[in-house]
Design an enzyme around this catalytic site. Structure first.
Site, PDB file in Angstrom:
ATOM      1  N   GLY A 184     -13.321  15.374  12.637  1.00 16.09           N
ATOM      2  CA  GLY A 184     -14.586  15.353  11.915  1.00 16.09           C
ATOM      3  C   GLY A 184     -14.373  15.394  10.413  1.00 16.09           C
ATOM      4  CB  SER A 194     -21.290  21.553   6.428  1.00 23.37           C
ATOM      5  OG  SER A 194     -20.296  20.571   6.620  1.00 23.37           O
ATOM      6  CD  GLN A 223     -16.055  18.660   8.794  1.00 27.29           C
ATOM      7  OE1 GLN A 223     -16.960  18.001   9.295  1.00 27.29           O
ATOM      8  NE2 GLN A 223     -15.032  19.107   9.496  1.00 27.29           N
ATOM      9  CG  ASP A 237     -12.487  25.622  12.120  1.00 28.76           C
ATOM     10  OD1 ASP A 237     -13.552  25.168  12.583  1.00 28.76           O
ATOM     11  OD2 ASP A 237     -11.890  25.101  11.160  1.00 28.76           O
ATOM     12  NE  ARG A 277     -13.842  24.543  18.286  1.00 25.27           N
ATOM     13  CZ  ARG A 277     -13.272  24.219  17.151  1.00 25.27           C
ATOM     14  NH1 ARG A 277     -13.661  24.802  16.028  1.00 25.27           N
ATOM     15  NH2 ARG A 277     -12.316  23.318  17.114  1.00 25.27           N
TER      16      ARG A 277
END
Ligand code: S3P
Length: 443
Positions: free
Chosen positions: A100, A173, A175, A325, A356
């Site tokens: 990702g 985020s 990202q 994570d 998850r």
């Protein structure tokens, strides 16, 4: 190529885990090093690059976009960049594999380059939401066409004259923040991104390292990151620290197997990544950091975990970005602790390499632990005994679910099996060998 599953089993170690090891380079920093080097003028040398499959996808993509990417030795790479705006149109599809981070950050780069590209990924990545980057990136003038639901494969026509973006992230985020900053590199003026909660700041650090002007201010609405566009990025060598998200597995294993003592050297200790260590300490873990130093602008140290039994805790939602994570492995630790652990605000876990939140709950339940999902919260009921084990865990193409399940198997009564350990190579090549070297029983 057809995927070949690799089942793996972990059983309770005959004795304690002991040793001093290094884990592979940080995944987030490795992706960024290749990308920023590819956008810089001159040759960047990278030391300690993670050679996991995710990062190799980024290396291949930057090569397809015209950067010269050379592997001199294990972990030692060189990238001759094209300069901002200098990337060339790739003549094939860019395959971002399981990653990702690679896909989203690259969307940002491509959005402000006047070229056409098509991006895809594996079955897990093709399920993950991309609108969180394509929608805000469209405002700079890029056009995106995707499958239903904003999923990959994605066709991108980058803007000819990109506009700078001003955007407040609806979710915390790194990202998304990084994708928008990367687009801003090739737009005139200031790109301004506000994030509600601070997320990992490796992009900000590395952009400065390559010569860009990045300002960070705290406001009532969150953290405002501003980047002055069209800087000349200049090649700058990068030392990649050990990945704290990978170090988490041997360290938690040491906390769960009686009598163990494990040191991981050279672990990245950026405070926006160390929420797991804070939480484990609150649970009573004996975690000691020595030899703290700065390497390539990032704090690094040696972390030693010594077994001494854990108790449950309450993990607040605002800690989530700094350990996003690490919830699967924390949940495993919580299942082996006494008392209840509440992990709150885990909505983002639904859109990782797997869902998850569900996968973590399932991995514990099938191994006899008591777990509940309440909305966005995960509640693990520790007991006076370790979980029974004996389960076959579905990893759903998710490396962290696989490694978490195997660590559980080192402590549980009966062995734990995973249906497929192959995805571990995306972030932690050599995981099984490293754990065997510490005394783990994996077969
Ligand atoms: C990453 C950011 C996190 C994390 C991922 C790596 C990065 O994702 O889960 O493994 O390198 O920026 P989000 O920022 O989307 O939460």
């Amino acid at each position: 190529m057809a995927h070949i599953s690799r089942p793996l089993q972990a059983r309770r170690a005959a004795g304690p885990l002991r040793g001093t090891v290094r884990v592979p380079g940080d995944k987030s920093i490795s992706h960024r090093a290749l990308m920023f080097a590819g956008l810089a003028v001159g040759e960047t040398r990278i030391e300690g690059l993670l050679e996991g499959e995710d990062v190799l996808c980024t290396a291949a993509a930057m090569g397809a976009l015209g950067a010269e990417v050379i592997r001199d030795a294990p972990g030692r790479w060189r990238v001759a960049g094209r300069g901002i705006g200098g990337l060339v149109e790739p003549d094939g599809v860019l395959d971002m594999g399981n990653s990702g981070t690679a896909a989203r950050l690259l969307c940002g780069i491509l959005a402000s380059h006047d070229l056409f590209a098509v991006m895809t990924g594996d079955a897990s990545l093709r399920r993950r939401p991309m609108r969180r980057v394509t929608e805000p990136l469209a405002a700079c003038g890029a056009r995106f066409q995707s499958r239903a639901g904003g999923r990959l494969p994605l066709a991108i026509q980058g803007a000819r004259d990109a506009l700078p973006l001003e955007y407040t992230l609806p979710v915390a985020s790194a990202q998304v923040k990084s994708a928008l900053l990367l687009a801003g590199l090739n737009a005139p003026g200031w790109t301004r991104i506000t994030e509600p909660e601070p997320t990992r700041d490796h992009s900000e650090n590395m952009l400065r390292h390559f010569g860009a002007e990045v300002l960070v201010e705290s406001h009532a609405q969150g953290r405002l990151v501003s980047l002055l566009g069209q800087p000349e990025l200049v090649a700058a060598d990068v030392m990649v620290p050990g990945d704290p998200s990978s170090a988490a597995f041997p360290l938690v294993a040491a906390l769960l197997v009686q009598g163990s003592c494990v040191t991981v050297q050279g672990v990245g200790l950026n405070p926006l990544r160390t929420g797991l260590f804070t939480t484990l300490r609150e649970m009573g873990a004996n975690l000691v950091v020595t030899n703290e130093r700065l390497e390539g602008g990032e704090p690094v140290g040696d972390v030693t975990a010594t077994y001494n039994g854990l108790r449950g805790t309450d993990v607040p939602p605002d800690r989530a970005p700094s350990m996003i994570d690490e919830y699967p492995i924390l949940a495993v630790a919580a299942a082996c602790a006494t008392g209840v652990t509440r992990m709150r605000g885990l909505r983002e876990l639904r859109v990782k390499e797997s869902d998850r939140l569900s996968a973590t709950a399932a991995l514990l339940t099938i191994n006899g632990a008591r777990v509940e999902i309440e909305g966005d919260n995960l509640i693990v009921h520790g007991g006076n005994q370790v979980p029974a084990g004996g389960g076959l865990v579905e990893t759903h193409m998710d490396h962290r679910i696989a490694m978490s399940a195997l660590v559980l198997g080192l402590a549980s009564e009966r062995p734990v099996r995973v249906d497929d350990s192959a995805f571990i190579d995306t972030s932690f090549p050599g995981f099984a060998a490293l754990m065997l070297g510490l005394g783990a029983d994996l077969s």
